[in-house]
Design a protein around this motif. Sequence first.
Motif: not given
Lengths: 112, 117
Positions: B9-10, B112-113
Motif C-alpha cells: 500500500t505504501h 500503491t503510494r
Amino acid sequence: AQSVTQPDIHITVSEGASLELRCNYSYGATPYLFWYVQSPGQGLQLLLKYFSGDTLVQGIKGFEAEFKRSQSSFNLRKPSVHWSDAAEYFCAVGQAGTALIFGKGTTLSVSS
Amino acid sequence: DAGVTQSPTHLIKTRGQHVTLRCSPISGHKSVSWYQQVLGQGPQFIFQYYEKEERGRGNFPDRFSARQFPNYSSELNVNALLLGDSALYLCASSFRTLGGGPAETQYFGPGTRLLVL
C-alpha cells in the motif's frame, strides 16, 4: 490531440444544493466516457459510464451524466449533494482497447 | 467478490533504487492497466496488458516495465528511481473482449503510494 478538460479545479456546494461538474473532451471519434470519484488517499471508484444509446446515464450514489455530442461534453450532475460527496471527481475518455485519458479533476467541497 | 488488489500500500525508496509493484485483477478479468497519478493531477497511462501481452504503452521512459502472469496478475517495475517517480500507482482491470463495449470498463485498485527520497 486527444484530451479531457475539466474547467473547474475546485467547487464548493452547500449541502442539499444541486451540483454540476463540467467535462469537455477532444477525441477523434465518439469515445467511451466515464466519471470516477476519488476520496483522499484512495483509488478511483466508478460512478457511471457511457458507451452508446441513451445519452442520459444513471450512476451510483444518485449521480447522472449527459452526453452531448455537439458540445463534446459529458457533464456530471446530482440534484442534492450530501456531505459525503466531498471528494475529487475525474472525467475520463477512451475507446475499445485503448488507455483512458483523464482530466485533471475537480475537487468538490460541501459546506453545511 | 474481491475487487482489484494492490501491494504494497505504501513504499519508501531512495533515488537509484528499484521497485516492484503488484496487482491482482478482479476474478475473470483478463486485462490489467497501470497508471501513475502525481499529486494534484489525473492518472496518466503507463501500460496495458491483455492475455499476457503488452497492448499499449504510455509516454514513460524505459525505466518502467511490466508483465502479466498466466493468472492475469501483473507487476510494474521501475528502475533507477528518481524523485519525480513519487506518485500513487494505480492498477485497473477490465474483462475486455475484442468487441469492446461495457467489457472495457476499468475498475481501479486502491493504489500503491511510492515516495522516493
